[in-house]
Write a protein that holds these residues in place. Sequence first.
Motif, PDB file in Angstrom:
ATOM      1  N   THR A 176     -17.234  17.576 -34.682  1.00 52.79           N
ATOM      2  CA  THR A 176     -17.105  18.415 -35.874  1.00 52.79           C
ATOM      3  C   THR A 176     -17.292  17.615 -37.158  1.00 52.79           C
ATOM      4  N   LYS A 177     -16.658  16.450 -37.232  1.00 46.40           N
ATOM      5  CA  LYS A 177     -16.758  15.629 -38.434  1.00 46.40           C
ATOM      6  C   LYS A 177     -18.193  15.181 -38.664  1.00 46.40           C
ATOM      7  N   GLY A 180     -20.260  17.966 -39.929  1.00 50.96           N
ATOM      8  CA  GLY A 180     -19.904  18.173 -41.329  1.00 50.96           C
ATOM      9  C   GLY A 180     -20.583  17.186 -42.257  1.00 50.96           C
ATOM     10  N   ILE A 350     -15.055  19.015 -46.107  1.00 51.08           N
ATOM     11  CA  ILE A 350     -15.547  18.419 -44.861  1.00 51.08           C
ATOM     12  C   ILE A 350     -14.801  17.142 -44.535  1.00 51.08           C
ATOM     13  N   THR A 354     -12.297  18.511 -41.458  1.00 54.10           N
ATOM     14  CA  THR A 354     -12.945  18.379 -40.145  1.00 54.10           C
ATOM     15  C   THR A 354     -12.315  17.317 -39.244  1.00 54.10           C
ATOM     16  N   ARG A 364      -8.750  24.585 -33.137  1.00 49.73           N
ATOM     17  CA  ARG A 364      -9.902  24.716 -34.022  1.00 49.73           C
ATOM     18  C   ARG A 364     -10.017  26.116 -34.612  1.00 49.73           C
ATOM     19  N   PRO A 404     -15.723  22.936 -43.955  1.00 45.13           N
ATOM     20  CA  PRO A 404     -15.542  22.726 -42.519  1.00 45.13           C
ATOM     21  C   PRO A 404     -15.902  23.912 -41.634  1.00 45.13           C
ATOM     22  N   ILE A 408     -17.286  23.675 -37.611  1.00 44.32           N
ATOM     23  CA  ILE A 408     -16.346  24.107 -36.563  1.00 44.32           C
ATOM     24  C   ILE A 408     -17.014  25.126 -35.652  1.00 44.32           C
TER      25      ILE A 408
END
Length: 492
Positions: A176-177, A180, A350, A354, A364, A404, A408
């Motif tokens: 996810t990060k 982002g 973000i 995230t 999540r 985010p 996600i």
Amino acid sequence: MDSIKSEDKDLAQAHSISSPPRDVEEGHEAATRKELDRIYRKLDYRIIPALWCLYFMTSFGSNSYGLTLTMNSDQGHSIIQTLKLVGKNTSTASALYYVGYIIFDVPMNLIMTKVRPQSWLSRIVITVGLVYLCYCKLSNSGGLIAARFISGVVGAGTWPGMSYYISLWYPIERQTKRIGFYFTAAQLSASVSGLVNAGFQKMDGERGYYGWQWMYIIYGSVTIAVGISLLWWLPDRPFKEEKTASNRFVAFYNRIATPRHPLTEEEQAIHRQDLGQRYVFVAWGWKDLAMILSDLRVWPLVIMYFGVVGTGFGLAVFGSTIIKANNPSLSSINVSLLYAPIWLFDLGGILTITPFADRFKQYRYLIFCGATAIIMVGMFVTTFAHGPWNKYAGLLIAGYGLGPTVPICMSLAAEIFGARYGDVGIAVSAALVSGLGNLGSVTATYALYSGWPADVPRLYKYSNMMLVVMLGVSCVAAVVLEFIRDRVRQTR
């Protein structure tokens, strides 16, 4: 008796050797985690900047297109004026651009599972640049409509393709990060395009070309160059199957366009072990594709994406319009300067939210709902607060919440469909979510703000509230997804 005690002592010693103390195990796990963090940081330095540039360049064209419609309009040299376009021409061209995306997102991403993903992503960037380079020779409305449709076709698969590529190199809890990080490229390209196009307007008339023609010439050329560089910049799959080239051309291409692996052999072994059984070449057929399309869990994801990407694209395209409507005394330069911080707050969301979505991946859906609620608060403030600066603060709040949400959505799609269907599940779900979800962009830009003239004197009050309704539906879809995700898996 002594012999028994001696045997017990030997067994105890053997057990102590075979089963190290808990603090030793914890120390080993901590060392392994530290080593993995170092390996993934090393991958970040190689992969994330490349994907960021890829997404920036492919997004810049679509962001700049709207600006070329009015570039040098005072001199009668905008693309609308030079091509003698009417409202029906521009709306048809814009609609066909999204049609190209929606129709071809899934096929393009399916092809990516069969070929070298690095080469396919490079192909996308090169062809996008080539098509936009051809824009400089447009001479009538029919050419523009065809060019916009082709732009959508060649650009299809960009966003889901990058999500699929990330899933090849990173485990679920680290995706996810990273998504982002490169997602910010689209927002920043929207900010930069406004500033850059101001410079191109000053080139109007140089060597017989209009300002918008210069923009497409330079943008297309740079994009092609970036696409070619990705052949050596982006690494291929982390673990490749050795195959004999089918012909001399393929063998030659593989020899000259095979980038160096970013990890050492020792690091590759650790990386492979961390990914576990995730990385498997899946042979898929039409039956597998039908199973994914009929999986109920894809539709809540589409609805989640629909609401947040619709809001994000609406603010990306009409953020400056909203700022100007709320504060008519601002100059165009000040409006451009105030537009950029919205996406800096997006970046802040973000960077700060995230990481929690990766660390607490079982929550999540709640983190998604929380971020969506922040956007809704921002839209309420923008609509109902007193004073132009309070309204502007609402846009900053909305930007922070937007950051985010899309990453996600994509990491949830990879987590849910990758576990059951493998590579093809990730590719198809990402393409479906991105392709169908982009109908939210069409809704925000053509059914609401620009398509609702009566809402202009209301300072876009109803358009803003329709986005809030879409966001609320996205939250409901996230809860529904969490409720059915395990139940659907159990019944299949």
